[in-house]
Design a protein around this motif. Sequence first.
Motif, PDB file in Angstrom:
ATOM      1  N   LYS A   1     -12.702   7.811 -38.832  1.00  0.00           N
ATOM      2  CA  LYS A   1     -13.432   7.310 -40.010  1.00  0.00           C
ATOM      3  C   LYS A   1     -14.438   6.242 -39.610  1.00  0.00           C
ATOM      4  CE  LYS A   1      -9.787   8.364 -43.283  1.00  0.00           C
ATOM      5  NZ  LYS A   1      -8.754   7.857 -44.182  1.00  0.00           N
ATOM      6  N   HIS A   2     -14.026   5.346 -38.708  1.00  0.00           N
ATOM      7  CA  HIS A   2     -14.956   4.319 -38.224  1.00  0.00           C
ATOM      8  C   HIS A   2     -16.119   4.954 -37.462  1.00  0.00           C
ATOM      9  CE1 HIS A   2     -12.749   0.866 -39.546  1.00  0.00           C
ATOM     10  NE2 HIS A   2     -11.705   1.105 -38.777  1.00  0.00           N
ATOM     11  N   LEU A   3     -15.800   5.944 -36.634  1.00  0.00           N
ATOM     12  CA  LEU A   3     -16.839   6.619 -35.861  1.00  0.00           C
ATOM     13  C   LEU A   3     -17.819   7.358 -36.767  1.00  0.00           C
ATOM     14  CD1 LEU A   3     -14.645   7.876 -32.926  1.00  0.00           C
ATOM     15  CD2 LEU A   3     -16.576   6.295 -32.727  1.00  0.00           C
ATOM     16  N   ARG A   4     -17.336   7.921 -37.859  1.00  0.00           N
ATOM     17  CA  ARG A   4     -18.215   8.599 -38.809  1.00  0.00           C
ATOM     18  C   ARG A   4     -19.240   7.610 -39.375  1.00  0.00           C
ATOM     19  NH1 ARG A   4     -18.280   8.418 -43.968  1.00  0.00           N
ATOM     20  NH2 ARG A   4     -16.134   7.715 -44.161  1.00  0.00           N
ATOM     21  N   VAL A   5     -18.762   6.421 -39.744  1.00  0.00           N
ATOM     22  CA  VAL A   5     -19.670   5.400 -40.277  1.00  0.00           C
ATOM     23  C   VAL A   5     -20.696   5.004 -39.215  1.00  0.00           C
ATOM     24  CG1 VAL A   5     -19.817   3.013 -41.107  1.00  0.00           C
ATOM     25  CG2 VAL A   5     -18.008   4.520 -41.951  1.00  0.00           C
ATOM     26  N   LEU A   6     -20.237   4.783 -38.000  1.00  0.00           N
ATOM     27  CA  LEU A   6     -21.153   4.394 -36.919  1.00  0.00           C
ATOM     28  C   LEU A   6     -22.160   5.496 -36.607  1.00  0.00           C
ATOM     29  CD1 LEU A   6     -18.587   2.578 -34.600  1.00  0.00           C
ATOM     30  CD2 LEU A   6     -20.384   1.518 -36.014  1.00  0.00           C
ATOM     31  N   ARG A   7     -21.720   6.733 -36.715  1.00  0.00           N
ATOM     32  CA  ARG A   7     -22.620   7.872 -36.498  1.00  0.00           C
ATOM     33  C   ARG A   7     -23.680   7.938 -37.597  1.00  0.00           C
ATOM     34  NH1 ARG A   7     -18.640  11.505 -36.292  1.00  0.00           N
ATOM     35  NH2 ARG A   7     -19.297  12.535 -38.187  1.00  0.00           N
ATOM     36  N   GLU A   8     -23.280   7.668 -38.831  1.00  0.00           N
ATOM     37  CA  GLU A   8     -24.209   7.774 -39.956  1.00  0.00           C
ATOM     38  C   GLU A   8     -25.299   6.704 -39.936  1.00  0.00           C
ATOM     39  OE1 GLU A   8     -21.840   8.023 -43.503  1.00  0.00           O
ATOM     40  OE2 GLU A   8     -21.203  10.066 -43.025  1.00  0.00           O
ATOM     41  N   VAL A   9     -25.063   5.597 -39.227  1.00  0.00           N
ATOM     42  CA  VAL A   9     -26.109   4.569 -39.089  1.00  0.00           C
ATOM     43  C   VAL A   9     -26.739   4.617 -37.700  1.00  0.00           C
ATOM     44  CG1 VAL A   9     -25.175   3.058 -40.888  1.00  0.00           C
ATOM     45  CG2 VAL A   9     -24.468   2.716 -38.502  1.00  0.00           C
ATOM     46  N   ASP A  10     -26.521   5.722 -37.003  1.00  0.00           N
ATOM     47  CA  ASP A  10     -27.146   5.993 -35.699  1.00  0.00           C
ATOM     48  C   ASP A  10     -26.769   4.992 -34.606  1.00  0.00           C
ATOM     49  OD1 ASP A  10     -28.452   8.267 -36.719  1.00  0.00           O
ATOM     50  OD2 ASP A  10     -30.085   7.025 -37.493  1.00  0.00           O
ATOM     51  N   LEU A  11     -25.512   4.542 -34.622  1.00  0.00           N
ATOM     52  CA  LEU A  11     -25.056   3.646 -33.558  1.00  0.00           C
ATOM     53  C   LEU A  11     -24.261   4.369 -32.479  1.00  0.00           C
ATOM     54  CD1 LEU A  11     -24.054   0.460 -35.562  1.00  0.00           C
ATOM     55  CD2 LEU A  11     -26.050   0.816 -34.121  1.00  0.00           C
ATOM     56  N   VAL A  12     -23.774   5.561 -32.780  1.00  0.00           N
ATOM     57  CA  VAL A  12     -23.078   6.350 -31.766  1.00  0.00           C
ATOM     58  C   VAL A  12     -23.561   7.797 -31.822  1.00  0.00           C
ATOM     59  CG1 VAL A  12     -20.990   4.905 -31.765  1.00  0.00           C
ATOM     60  CG2 VAL A  12     -21.080   6.926 -33.221  1.00  0.00           C
ATOM     61  N   ARG A  13     -23.434   8.445 -30.674  1.00  0.00           N
ATOM     62  CA  ARG A  13     -23.724   9.878 -30.543  1.00  0.00           C
ATOM     63  C   ARG A  13     -22.413  10.581 -30.251  1.00  0.00           C
ATOM     64  NH1 ARG A  13     -28.297   7.940 -26.973  1.00  0.00           N
ATOM     65  NH2 ARG A  13     -26.589   7.717 -25.532  1.00  0.00           N
ATOM     66  N   VAL A  14     -22.348  11.834 -30.613  1.00  0.00           N
ATOM     67  CA  VAL A  14     -21.148  12.625 -30.339  1.00  0.00           C
ATOM     68  C   VAL A  14     -21.529  13.847 -29.516  1.00  0.00           C
ATOM     69  CG1 VAL A  14     -21.307  13.905 -32.509  1.00  0.00           C
ATOM     70  CG2 VAL A  14     -19.092  13.691 -31.365  1.00  0.00           C
ATOM     71  N   ARG A  15     -20.642  14.163 -28.574  1.00  0.00           N
ATOM     72  CA  ARG A  15     -20.811  15.363 -27.750  1.00  0.00           C
ATOM     73  C   ARG A  15     -19.504  16.138 -27.831  1.00  0.00           C
ATOM     74  NH1 ARG A  15     -19.171  16.826 -22.716  1.00  0.00           N
ATOM     75  NH2 ARG A  15     -18.381  14.755 -22.207  1.00  0.00           N
ATOM     76  N   GLU A  16     -19.622  17.400 -28.170  1.00  0.00           N
ATOM     77  CA  GLU A  16     -18.427  18.231 -28.266  1.00  0.00           C
ATOM     78  C   GLU A  16     -18.225  18.994 -26.971  1.00  0.00           C
ATOM     79  OE1 GLU A  16     -18.159  20.542 -31.838  1.00  0.00           O
ATOM     80  OE2 GLU A  16     -18.998  18.914 -33.039  1.00  0.00           O
ATOM     81  N   SER A  17     -16.963  19.027 -26.550  1.00  0.00           N
ATOM     82  CA  SER A  17     -16.589  19.779 -25.363  1.00  0.00           C
ATOM     83  C   SER A  17     -15.263  20.463 -25.673  1.00  0.00           C
ATOM     84  CB  SER A  17     -16.454  18.845 -24.158  1.00  0.00           C
ATOM     85  OG  SER A  17     -16.031  19.554 -23.025  1.00  0.00           O
ATOM     86  N   GLY A  18     -15.330  21.742 -25.950  1.00  0.00           N
ATOM     87  CA  GLY A  18     -14.128  22.449 -26.373  1.00  0.00           C
ATOM     88  C   GLY A  18     -13.667  21.891 -27.707  1.00  0.00           C
ATOM     89  N   LEU A  19     -12.421  21.485 -27.773  1.00  0.00           N
ATOM     90  CA  LEU A  19     -11.873  20.927 -29.008  1.00  0.00           C
ATOM     91  C   LEU A  19     -12.041  19.419 -29.097  1.00  0.00           C
ATOM     92  CD1 LEU A  19      -8.563  22.992 -29.260  1.00  0.00           C
ATOM     93  CD2 LEU A  19     -10.710  23.366 -30.487  1.00  0.00           C
TER      94      LEU A  19
END
Length: 95
Positions: free
Chosen positions: A49-67
Amino acid sequence: MPRAATTSDVFNAIAEPQRRTILTLLKGRERSVNEISDALDSSPSRVSKHLRVLREVDLVRVRESGLQRFYSLDARGLRTVHRWIGGFEQFWSES
């Protein structure tokens, strides 16, 4: 004046201490949700939930690798904060 939504305002997003800690953890390297939750002694769902907020204000990026999802810091989102704090530099220098 109503407060800005956390998910649209970087200042509100970083007002939460756990989110600032997450940003600090991500300064060094990319991390998975589980790594972050272990470091914070918090549940993966709460960290997500915290990461979602940080992602929505462009403070973190996410990279998916498998699951798994790996998060990294995107410090460009802190420019607004940096510019605002910079306005106080003269005050600190004179104090």
